[in-house]
Design a protein around this motif. Structure first.
Motif, PDB file in Angstrom:
ATOM      1  N   UNK A  41       0.815  -1.229   0.000  1.00  0.00           N
ATOM      2  CA  UNK A  41       0.000   0.000   0.000  1.00  0.00           C
ATOM      3  C   UNK A  41       0.843   1.270   0.000  1.00  0.00           C
ATOM      4  N   UNK A  42       2.154   1.146   0.144  1.00  0.00           N
ATOM      5  CA  UNK A  42       3.028   2.321   0.173  1.00  0.00           C
ATOM      6  C   UNK A  42       3.013   3.033  -1.181  1.00  0.00           C
ATOM      7  N   UNK A  79      -4.456  -4.490  -3.961  1.00  0.00           N
ATOM      8  CA  UNK A  79      -3.961  -4.304  -2.587  1.00  0.00           C
ATOM      9  C   UNK A  79      -5.097  -4.451  -1.591  1.00  0.00           C
ATOM     10  N   UNK A  80      -6.247  -3.834  -1.897  1.00  0.00           N
ATOM     11  CA  UNK A  80      -7.405  -3.908  -0.995  1.00  0.00           C
ATOM     12  C   UNK A  80      -7.948  -5.328  -0.888  1.00  0.00           C
ATOM     13  N   UNK A  81      -8.110  -5.990  -2.048  1.00  0.00           N
ATOM     14  CA  UNK A  81      -8.674  -7.340  -2.056  1.00  0.00           C
ATOM     15  C   UNK A  81      -7.732  -8.333  -1.381  1.00  0.00           C
ATOM     16  N   UNK A  82      -6.432  -8.177  -1.616  1.00  0.00           N
ATOM     17  CA  UNK A  82      -5.462  -9.080  -1.003  1.00  0.00           C
ATOM     18  C   UNK A  82      -5.469  -8.920   0.519  1.00  0.00           C
ATOM     19  N   UNK A  83      -5.531  -7.663   0.975  1.00  0.00           N
ATOM     20  CA  UNK A  83      -5.561  -7.405   2.418  1.00  0.00           C
ATOM     21  C   UNK A  83      -6.811  -8.001   3.052  1.00  0.00           C
ATOM     22  N   UNK A  84      -7.946  -7.860   2.375  1.00  0.00           N
ATOM     23  CA  UNK A  84      -9.202  -8.406   2.884  1.00  0.00           C
ATOM     24  C   UNK A  84      -9.137  -9.935   2.954  1.00  0.00           C
ATOM     25  N   UNK A  85      -8.511 -10.534   1.929  1.00  0.00           N
ATOM     26  CA  UNK A  85      -8.382 -11.990   1.882  1.00  0.00           C
ATOM     27  C   UNK A  85      -7.537 -12.502   3.044  1.00  0.00           C
ATOM     28  N   UNK A  86      -6.470 -11.775   3.377  1.00  0.00           N
ATOM     29  CA  UNK A  86      -5.603 -12.183   4.472  1.00  0.00           C
ATOM     30  C   UNK A  86      -6.314 -12.079   5.820  1.00  0.00           C
TER      31      UNK A  86
END
Length: 320
Positions: free
Chosen positions: A237-238, A310-317
């Motif tokens: 996300x940086x 980035x958003x979808x990957x973070x939500x998946x984690x």
């Protein structure tokens, strides 16, 4: 042991370094025992942090390694308190194995299947340095019987392209090898550029081995599509606009010497020369304007869609 292999360069490449680190954590968790009057969650998190500190002393972490560490720590904190010590350790080891298999190994296979559709008979494909994902794509396309030629562009001091070149030639691919100073000369023959990445940042900037930005910019001038291959676990996300504010410094001595040319010794005593410093940067930042497409395990996307991944990957984690 793993940290020392990072330091010596025996383990290099984003995926190889991340897998080696996670497997070392697996072994550490297997041998771990909760000390008396301490809880597993707090004590193991502190232990992992101490291991990470040692790895950083050996070599700064890549962005993908940082993402993997955050994943592991989040799994530790989410352990149900009802689990026994052995069950908790087994669960964490399983989580690590799942991460390696799905986010790295399987992700690479998905990227290969997507990217190979962009290779046609008669193509001249250019790549820079040595990317494991790009190597898999080229070999798979060759196995499918596609007729194309590969241009491997390399640069001092690491000369990583030689390793890739040797593997491709051994498999029977038609290759041309050159250094980055000749990239503008060779680019007029090229139909597509395939590049690996250490990370893709939220503003679409591609963070990769130093010299990547130069190759992408030359390709842009010649109107050659630039395709970046990068697993989603390397997205971050940086936001970064240049490669100076955050980078890794290599050994300055290696750029003062030319392999095989002992007569080139003008910089041998550079450390004793006042007002002279040698800068050996490991990475550079390629602006999204010079990237045509990013191939990930989520599919083929434009750089503008990186924040969505980035958003979808973070939500998946979070829900794993």
């Amino acid at each position: 042991m793993v940290g020392l292999q990072y330091l010596s360069g025996d383990i290099s490449g984003g995926n190889a370094r991340c897998i080696a680190m996670l497997q070392a954590f697996q072994d550490a968790i297997k041998d771990y025992a909760v000390p008396p009057e301490k809880t597993l969650v707090r004590d193991l998190t502190a232990k992992i942090s101490s291991y990470v500190s040692f790895l950083i002393e050996c070599r700064p972490l890549s962005i993908s390694m940082g993402n993997a560490i955050r994943f592991l720590k989040s799994r530790i904190t989410k352990l149900p308190p009802t689990l026994s010590e052995s069950e908790s350790k087994t669960s964490l080891q399983s989580d690590i194995e799942h991460f390696i298999n799905e986010k790295i190994i399987l992700a690479n296979k998905v990227i290969v299947n997507h990217a190979v559709t962009k290779i046609r008979d008669g193509d001249v494909l250019l790549t820079y340095g040595s990317s494991s994902a790009v190597e898999m794509i080229l070999l798979h396309a060759h196995e499918l019987g596609k007729q194309f030629r590969v241009v491997v562009v390399d640069s001092r001091p690491r000369l990583q392209g030689k390793v890739l070149l040797r593997r491709l030639v051994e498999k029977g691919l038609s290759c041309t090898y050159t250094h980055v100073n000749a990239v503008s000369y060779i680019m007029h023959e090229v139909t597509r550029v395939f590049l690996g990445a250490s990370s893709v940042l939220s503003n679409g900037t591609v963070y990769s081995g130093v010299g990547t930005a130069c190759v992408a910019m030359v390709a842009h001038v010649y109107h050659v599509p630039v395709i970046v291959c990068c697993e989603a676990y390397k997205f971050h996300e940086r936001v970064q606009l240049d490669s100076i504010c955050s980078n890794e410094l290599g050994d300055p001595d290696v750029i003062s010497k030319v392999p095989g040319r002992e007569d080139v010794n003008l910089l041998d005593a550079w450390a004793n020369t006042e007002n002279l410093q040698l800068l050996n940067l490991m990475y550079d930042a390629t602006p999204s304007d010079y990237v045509s497409m990013i191939v990930t395990d989520y599919g083929m996307i434009p750089p503008t869609s990186v924040p969505v991944v980035v958003r979808e990957y973070s939500r998946e984690q979070v829900w794993m």
